[in-house]
Design a protein around this motif. Sequence first.
Motif, PDB file in Angstrom:
ATOM      1  N   MET A  34      11.307  53.985  57.807  1.00 37.85           N
ATOM      2  CA  MET A  34      11.162  55.063  56.838  1.00 37.85           C
ATOM      3  C   MET A  34      11.391  54.499  55.439  1.00 37.85           C
ATOM      4  O   MET A  34      12.237  53.642  55.225  1.00 37.85           O
ATOM      5  N   ALA A  35      10.633  54.997  54.474  1.00 37.30           N
ATOM      6  CA  ALA A  35      10.756  54.553  53.092  1.00 37.30           C
ATOM      7  C   ALA A  35      12.122  54.939  52.524  1.00 37.30           C
ATOM      8  O   ALA A  35      12.782  55.851  53.028  1.00 37.30           O
ATOM      9  N   GLU A  36      12.525  54.246  51.477  1.00 44.26           N
ATOM     10  CA  GLU A  36      13.793  54.563  50.822  1.00 44.26           C
ATOM     11  C   GLU A  36      13.746  55.996  50.295  1.00 44.26           C
ATOM     12  O   GLU A  36      12.729  56.450  49.785  1.00 44.26           O
ATOM     13  N   ARG A  37      14.853  56.650  50.419  1.00 45.10           N
ATOM     14  CA  ARG A  37      14.955  58.052  50.021  1.00 45.10           C
ATOM     15  C   ARG A  37      14.893  58.196  48.497  1.00 45.10           C
ATOM     16  O   ARG A  37      15.555  57.456  47.773  1.00 45.10           O
ATOM     17  N   HIS A  38      14.125  59.155  48.039  1.00 41.02           N
ATOM     18  CA  HIS A  38      14.010  59.416  46.605  1.00 41.02           C
ATOM     19  C   HIS A  38      15.340  59.938  46.073  1.00 41.02           C
ATOM     20  O   HIS A  38      15.977  60.790  46.716  1.00 41.02           O
ATOM     21  N   PRO A  39      15.818  59.466  44.911  1.00 38.05           N
ATOM     22  CA  PRO A  39      17.118  59.902  44.381  1.00 38.05           C
ATOM     23  C   PRO A  39      17.225  61.411  44.153  1.00 38.05           C
ATOM     24  O   PRO A  39      18.311  61.978  44.286  1.00 38.05           O
ATOM     25  N   ALA A  40      16.132  62.067  43.826  1.00 37.80           N
ATOM     26  CA  ALA A  40      16.186  63.517  43.616  1.00 37.80           C
ATOM     27  C   ALA A  40      16.522  64.237  44.925  1.00 37.80           C
ATOM     28  O   ALA A  40      17.267  65.209  44.926  1.00 37.80           O
ATOM     29  N   LEU A  41      15.983  63.745  46.043  1.00 33.94           N
ATOM     30  CA  LEU A  41      16.316  64.339  47.343  1.00 33.94           C
ATOM     31  C   LEU A  41      17.785  64.130  47.669  1.00 33.94           C
ATOM     32  O   LEU A  41      18.452  65.037  48.182  1.00 33.94           O
ATOM     33  N   ALA A  42      18.313  62.965  47.349  1.00 37.00           N
ATOM     34  CA  ALA A  42      19.721  62.672  47.627  1.00 37.00           C
ATOM     35  C   ALA A  42      20.648  63.641  46.897  1.00 37.00           C
ATOM     36  O   ALA A  42      21.711  63.991  47.416  1.00 37.00           O
ATOM     37  N   ARG A  43      20.255  64.096  45.723  1.00 37.00           N
ATOM     38  CA  ARG A  43      21.100  65.043  44.983  1.00 37.00           C
ATOM     39  C   ARG A  43      21.292  66.350  45.753  1.00 37.00           C
ATOM     40  O   ARG A  43      22.307  67.023  45.601  1.00 37.00           O
ATOM     41  N   LEU A  44      20.315  66.709  46.574  1.00 32.25           N
ATOM     42  CA  LEU A  44      20.403  67.963  47.334  1.00 32.25           C
ATOM     43  C   LEU A  44      21.433  67.906  48.446  1.00 32.25           C
ATOM     44  O   LEU A  44      21.783  68.938  49.018  1.00 32.25           O
ATOM     45  N   ASP A  45      21.953  66.714  48.758  1.00 35.08           N
ATOM     46  CA  ASP A  45      23.018  66.616  49.761  1.00 35.08           C
ATOM     47  C   ASP A  45      24.203  67.499  49.384  1.00 35.08           C
ATOM     48  O   ASP A  45      24.946  67.958  50.256  1.00 35.08           O
ATOM     49  N   ALA A  46      24.395  67.765  48.116  1.00 36.24           N
ATOM     50  CA  ALA A  46      25.498  68.624  47.657  1.00 36.24           C
ATOM     51  C   ALA A  46      25.387  70.043  48.218  1.00 36.24           C
ATOM     52  O   ALA A  46      26.384  70.764  48.279  1.00 36.24           O
ATOM     53  N   LEU A  47      24.193  70.446  48.641  1.00 34.96           N
ATOM     54  CA  LEU A  47      23.991  71.795  49.175  1.00 34.96           C
ATOM     55  C   LEU A  47      24.166  71.876  50.687  1.00 34.96           C
ATOM     56  O   LEU A  47      24.286  72.979  51.235  1.00 34.96           O
TER      57      LEU A  47
ATOM     58  N   PHE B 213      22.132  75.119  54.741  1.00 35.40           N
ATOM     59  CA  PHE B 213      21.159  74.128  54.284  1.00 35.40           C
ATOM     60  C   PHE B 213      21.191  72.942  55.237  1.00 35.40           C
ATOM     61  O   PHE B 213      22.271  72.417  55.534  1.00 35.40           O
ATOM     62  N   SER B 214      20.019  72.512  55.702  1.00 36.25           N
ATOM     63  CA  SER B 214      19.944  71.351  56.587  1.00 36.25           C
ATOM     64  C   SER B 214      18.636  70.596  56.339  1.00 36.25           C
ATOM     65  O   SER B 214      17.614  71.197  55.988  1.00 36.25           O
ATOM     66  N   TRP B 215      18.689  69.277  56.534  1.00 30.61           N
ATOM     67  CA  TRP B 215      17.503  68.443  56.394  1.00 30.61           C
ATOM     68  C   TRP B 215      16.630  68.588  57.629  1.00 30.61           C
ATOM     69  O   TRP B 215      17.135  68.668  58.755  1.00 30.61           O
ATOM     70  N   ILE B 216      15.313  68.606  57.405  1.00 32.91           N
ATOM     71  CA  ILE B 216      14.358  68.566  58.514  1.00 32.91           C
ATOM     72  C   ILE B 216      13.335  67.478  58.198  1.00 32.91           C
ATOM     73  O   ILE B 216      13.259  66.987  57.064  1.00 32.91           O
ATOM     74  N   GLU B 217      12.555  67.120  59.187  1.00 34.83           N
ATOM     75  CA  GLU B 217      11.519  66.094  59.040  1.00 34.83           C
ATOM     76  C   GLU B 217      12.074  64.804  58.445  1.00 34.83           C
ATOM     77  O   GLU B 217      11.552  64.271  57.468  1.00 34.83           O
ATOM     78  N   ASN B 218      13.166  64.330  59.059  1.00 32.11           N
ATOM     79  CA  ASN B 218      13.789  63.066  58.640  1.00 32.11           C
ATOM     80  C   ASN B 218      14.175  63.050  57.169  1.00 32.11           C
ATOM     81  O   ASN B 218      14.031  62.048  56.483  1.00 32.11           O
ATOM     82  N   GLY B 219      14.662  64.186  56.677  1.00 34.62           N
ATOM     83  CA  GLY B 219      15.154  64.253  55.306  1.00 34.62           C
ATOM     84  C   GLY B 219      14.086  64.439  54.250  1.00 34.62           C
ATOM     85  O   GLY B 219      14.354  64.291  53.061  1.00 34.62           O
ATOM     86  N   MET B 220      12.882  64.802  54.663  1.00 36.55           N
ATOM     87  CA  MET B 220      11.809  65.008  53.690  1.00 36.55           C
ATOM     88  C   MET B 220      11.813  66.422  53.103  1.00 36.55           C
ATOM     89  O   MET B 220      11.301  66.651  52.017  1.00 36.55           O
TER      90      MET B 220
ATOM     91  N   LEU C 148       9.874  68.006  47.492  1.00 36.00           N
ATOM     92  CA  LEU C 148       9.883  67.303  46.212  1.00 36.00           C
ATOM     93  C   LEU C 148       8.484  66.980  45.727  1.00 36.00           C
ATOM     94  O   LEU C 148       7.633  66.546  46.498  1.00 36.00           O
ATOM     95  N   ASP C 149       8.262  67.147  44.426  1.00 35.06           N
ATOM     96  CA  ASP C 149       7.091  66.587  43.750  1.00 35.06           C
ATOM     97  C   ASP C 149       7.609  65.387  42.973  1.00 35.06           C
ATOM     98  O   ASP C 149       8.231  65.530  41.924  1.00 35.06           O
ATOM     99  N   GLU C 150       7.402  64.213  43.511  1.00 30.58           N
ATOM    100  CA  GLU C 150       7.992  63.005  42.929  1.00 30.58           C
ATOM    101  C   GLU C 150       7.472  62.676  41.536  1.00 30.58           C
ATOM    102  O   GLU C 150       8.097  61.913  40.804  1.00 30.58           O
ATOM    103  N   ALA C 151       6.360  63.266  41.142  1.00 30.11           N
ATOM    104  CA  ALA C 151       5.795  62.965  39.829  1.00 30.11           C
ATOM    105  C   ALA C 151       6.744  63.364  38.699  1.00 30.11           C
ATOM    106  O   ALA C 151       6.753  62.729  37.645  1.00 30.11           O
TER     107      ALA C 151
END
Length: 151
Positions: free
Chosen positions: A1-14, A34-41, A74-77
């Motif tokens: 799996m690709a490295e996790r985008h930093p913006a997604l990591a911020r949502l761990d607080a929820l 709140f829970s991650w699905i699809e391998n944290g995507m 996330l919209d990574e743009a």
Amino acid sequence: MAERHPALARLDALLGRWTVQPKVDGLGVGWTDFSWIENGMFLRQFADAEPLPADAPRAWRENNPLPVTSLIGLDEAGEEFSVLYADARGVHRVYRMTFADGVWRMWREAAGFHQRFTGTLSPDGDTIDARWERSEDGADWQLDFEVTYRR
């Protein structure tokens, strides 16, 4: 799996289960998870509560949205999120969202019914004080209700 985008990591607080207390007379405490699905995507939010009491305000009883499911992606743009929202009333909405530096924002612009949400995460990460606002024209805003999330 690709490295996790930093913006997604911020949502761990929820992550996890929160009690939810709207600051509305007659309404009790609900909960959201709140829970991650699809391998944290995607982050899934599910909210529900006990049935509303008979003495709850009529408008709340008639328009009770619970249960609610939202999917956050996330919209990574631009590091902006999209929130797909659906509730028990059959309402479906798409919100834009940011979460950075302990401030959670969501908003939508729809003809005749603009909405925005602002929540502030406490330093210990266990409380979010928030408010929903609404506007008919996107210029003049009024408080819809305040709400507190607690772990």
